[in-house]
Design a protein around this motif. Structure first.
Motif, PDB file in Angstrom:
ATOM      1  N   VAL A  91     -48.920 -31.291  18.290  1.00 50.63           N
ATOM      2  CA  VAL A  91     -47.688 -32.051  18.106  1.00 50.63           C
ATOM      3  C   VAL A  91     -46.715 -31.169  17.329  1.00 50.63           C
ATOM      4  O   VAL A  91     -47.064 -30.627  16.283  1.00 50.63           O
ATOM      5  CB  VAL A  91     -47.920 -33.356  17.314  1.00 50.63           C
ATOM      6  CG1 VAL A  91     -46.595 -34.103  17.128  1.00 50.63           C
ATOM      7  CG2 VAL A  91     -48.925 -34.252  18.022  1.00 50.63           C
TER       8      VAL A  91
ATOM      9  N   THR B 122     -45.152 -40.389  15.388  1.00 49.97           N
ATOM     10  CA  THR B 122     -45.864 -39.117  15.479  1.00 49.97           C
ATOM     11  C   THR B 122     -47.314 -39.351  15.869  1.00 49.97           C
ATOM     12  O   THR B 122     -47.868 -38.658  16.729  1.00 49.97           O
ATOM     13  CB  THR B 122     -45.812 -38.368  14.138  1.00 49.97           C
ATOM     14  OG1 THR B 122     -44.459 -38.265  13.701  1.00 49.97           O
ATOM     15  CG2 THR B 122     -46.413 -36.969  14.266  1.00 49.97           C
TER      16      THR B 122
ATOM     17  N   ILE C 293     -45.428 -34.360  26.442  1.00 49.12           N
ATOM     18  CA  ILE C 293     -44.858 -35.679  26.178  1.00 49.12           C
ATOM     19  C   ILE C 293     -43.834 -35.533  25.072  1.00 49.12           C
ATOM     20  O   ILE C 293     -44.047 -34.774  24.119  1.00 49.12           O
ATOM     21  CB  ILE C 293     -45.958 -36.700  25.800  1.00 49.12           C
ATOM     22  CG1 ILE C 293     -45.347 -38.097  25.567  1.00 49.12           C
ATOM     23  CG2 ILE C 293     -46.774 -36.246  24.594  1.00 49.12           C
ATOM     24  CD1 ILE C 293     -46.391 -39.205  25.393  1.00 49.12           C
ATOM     25  N   GLN C 294     -42.704 -36.202  25.196  1.00 46.17           N
ATOM     26  CA  GLN C 294     -41.674 -36.171  24.159  1.00 46.17           C
ATOM     27  C   GLN C 294     -41.178 -37.577  23.866  1.00 46.17           C
ATOM     28  O   GLN C 294     -41.092 -38.424  24.759  1.00 46.17           O
ATOM     29  CB  GLN C 294     -40.496 -35.287  24.576  1.00 46.17           C
ATOM     30  CG  GLN C 294     -39.665 -35.840  25.722  1.00 46.17           C
ATOM     31  CD  GLN C 294     -38.272 -35.210  25.830  1.00 46.17           C
ATOM     32  OE1 GLN C 294     -37.744 -34.637  24.865  1.00 46.17           O
ATOM     33  NE2 GLN C 294     -37.656 -35.302  26.999  1.00 46.17           N
ATOM     34  N   ASN C 295     -40.881 -37.844  22.594  1.00 45.90           N
ATOM     35  CA  ASN C 295     -40.146 -39.060  22.278  1.00 45.90           C
ATOM     36  C   ASN C 295     -38.680 -38.710  22.039  1.00 45.90           C
ATOM     37  O   ASN C 295     -38.278 -37.553  22.171  1.00 45.90           O
ATOM     38  CB  ASN C 295     -40.771 -39.824  21.103  1.00 45.90           C
ATOM     39  CG  ASN C 295     -40.877 -39.001  19.825  1.00 45.90           C
ATOM     40  OD1 ASN C 295     -40.153 -38.031  19.619  1.00 45.90           O
ATOM     41  ND2 ASN C 295     -41.803 -39.398  18.947  1.00 45.90           N
TER      42      ASN C 295
ATOM     43  N   GLY D 253     -47.186 -32.343  22.446  1.00 45.85           N
ATOM     44  CA  GLY D 253     -46.383 -33.512  22.118  1.00 45.85           C
ATOM     45  C   GLY D 253     -45.179 -33.096  21.294  1.00 45.85           C
ATOM     46  O   GLY D 253     -45.319 -32.352  20.317  1.00 45.85           O
TER      47      GLY D 253
ATOM     48  N   ASP E 251     -42.047 -34.344  19.025  1.00 38.53           N
ATOM     49  CA  ASP E 251     -41.711 -35.526  18.228  1.00 38.53           C
ATOM     50  C   ASP E 251     -40.426 -35.310  17.451  1.00 38.53           C
ATOM     51  O   ASP E 251     -40.305 -34.354  16.685  1.00 38.53           O
ATOM     52  CB  ASP E 251     -42.874 -35.824  17.256  1.00 38.53           C
ATOM     53  CG  ASP E 251     -42.528 -36.885  16.230  1.00 38.53           C
ATOM     54  OD1 ASP E 251     -41.892 -37.884  16.616  1.00 38.53           O
ATOM     55  OD2 ASP E 251     -42.903 -36.712  15.056  1.00 38.53           O
TER      56      ASP E 251
ATOM     57  N   ILE F 240     -47.679 -40.290  19.566  1.00 33.85           N
ATOM     58  CA  ILE F 240     -47.607 -39.105  20.424  1.00 33.85           C
ATOM     59  C   ILE F 240     -48.929 -38.354  20.386  1.00 33.85           C
ATOM     60  O   ILE F 240     -49.467 -37.922  21.415  1.00 33.85           O
ATOM     61  CB  ILE F 240     -46.444 -38.193  19.985  1.00 33.85           C
ATOM     62  CG1 ILE F 240     -45.096 -38.824  20.345  1.00 33.85           C
ATOM     63  CG2 ILE F 240     -46.556 -36.806  20.622  1.00 33.85           C
ATOM     64  CD1 ILE F 240     -44.793 -38.896  21.823  1.00 33.85           C
TER      65      ILE F 240
ATOM     66  N   ASP G  48     -41.700 -46.829  23.711  1.00 34.40           N
ATOM     67  CA  ASP G  48     -42.713 -46.618  22.680  1.00 34.40           C
ATOM     68  C   ASP G  48     -43.347 -47.946  22.262  1.00 34.40           C
ATOM     69  O   ASP G  48     -42.717 -49.001  22.337  1.00 34.40           O
ATOM     70  CB  ASP G  48     -42.080 -45.936  21.468  1.00 34.40           C
ATOM     71  CG  ASP G  48     -43.095 -45.200  20.610  1.00 34.40           C
ATOM     72  OD1 ASP G  48     -44.297 -45.287  20.903  1.00 34.40           O
ATOM     73  OD2 ASP G  48     -42.667 -44.535  19.650  1.00 34.40           O
TER      74      ASP G  48
END
Length: 328
Positions: free
Chosen positions: A235, A222, A146-148, A213, A215, A225, A193
């Motif tokens: 993360v 953070t 998963i990435q933001n 994750g 971030d 995630i 988000d």
């Protein structure tokens, strides 16, 4: 000849830099003169102008950490390069300029016919994306991450690289208007988000365990995630778009075994051998030259418009990279 010079740093990045004329001496022994074709404006460039980046050049300095150019003159003793050859410029050499002299040994020949605008973005974001998927955890085809900041340049490259490797990605953005752009890059799952992110991630993935994750935002993002990861997940933080420290609860660290670590490409360069670095860049050059890997470009500017270019690069809600074309 002109370059974008900043004699001091300050909180408003566009206020400290101007396009000024300069004279460039003839290239010395072992050097070549390069006409800069395209140069990127990255978040790290903006932070360098404000004094907030982790590595700052002495002042006065010419802006720009990456770019691509064309050899226009050879100094004595230069071998292996020819006038007219397209080359990747050395990292941190001050690429926001019409021309520069560089050691021939520091230049990387690039394929002819490839888009110089895409090649100009090669040095920072593509290797960051590739390494986030290979050097943090041993990921295999079928794994989930998963990435933001999925609408960032790194995020866009990561989507493309992950797809080629068979890795599934949950992509998180901070605004609804960014969803369409991320989906256009080939992303399957794109979420905005919010406090209930972990629940929506489980629904979107059918509860698939997410090992990694990624971030780039920091702050409470953070922790969101981390909450979406399986127990024992990692993360990795590589940016702080929120301007806030990473916030991760003791419960995530203690009771679920979540690990938080950082990544900085400049440090990777320092500790990695030349053969490994060269192999990574050779692979990325091939992908970019063939069009298999690309980034969205929002706008291009000439050097005389450096203030406007930096202001746009520093602003939020962009849909692509800001590039300088110093010679038009």
């Amino acid at each position: 000849m002109k370059h974008a010079l900043y004699p001091h740093r300050g909180p408003v990045p566009q206020d400290v830099i101007d396009a000024v004329e300069f004279e460039l001496p003839a290239p010395g022994p072992g050097q070549v003169r390069v006409e800069v074709l395209a140069a990127a404006i990255n978040p790290s460039d903006v932070l360098t102008l404000t004094g907030e980046y982790g590595m700052l050049p002495p002042l006065p300095a010419v802006g720009g950490n990456e770019g691509v150019g064309k050899v226009v003159e050879l100094g004595s003793g230069v071998q292996g390069l020819a006038v007219g050859q397209t080359v990747l410029l050395p990292v941190g050499c001050g690429t926001w300029t019409t021309h520069l002299n560089a050691d021939a040994a520091a230049l990387v020949p690039l394929p002819e016919g490839a888009d110089p605008r895409q090649l100009a973005m090669l040095t920072v974001n593509p290797p960051t994306a590739a390494l986030l998927l290979s050097d943090i955890l041993p990921l295999q085809a079928g794994d989930w991450v998963i990435q933001n900041a999925a609408n960032s340049a790194v995020g866009g490259y990561l989507v493309q690289i992950a797809r080629a490797r068979g890795i599934h990605v949950v992509n998180v953005v901070r605004r609804e208007s960014a969803v369409a752009d991320v989906k256009a890059s080939g992303a399957d799952i794109v979420l905005v988000d919010g406090d209930d992110l972990a629940e929506r991630v489980r629904d979107a993935t059918g509860g698939a365990p997410i090992k990694l994750g990624i971030d780039a935002v920091g702050g409470a993002a953070t922790g969101r995630i981390a909450a979406a990861l399986a127990s024992g997940g990692t993360v990795v933080n590589y940016g702080a778009m929120s301007g806030e420290p990473c916030a991760l609860s003791p419960g995530e660290l203690i009771f679920r075994g979540i690990t938080l670590r950082g990544f900085w490409l400049a440090y990777w360069f320092k500790v990695t051998d030349a053969a490994t670095r060269n192999a990574l860049f050779a692979d990325l050059v091939r992908q970019i030259a063939t069009g298999a890997l690309s980034a969205r470009i929002q706008a291009t500017y000439g050097l005389d418009d450096i203030k406007q270019a930096v202001a746009e690069a520093a602003a939020g809600e962009r849909s692509g990279k800001i590039l300088l074309l110093p010679n038009g």
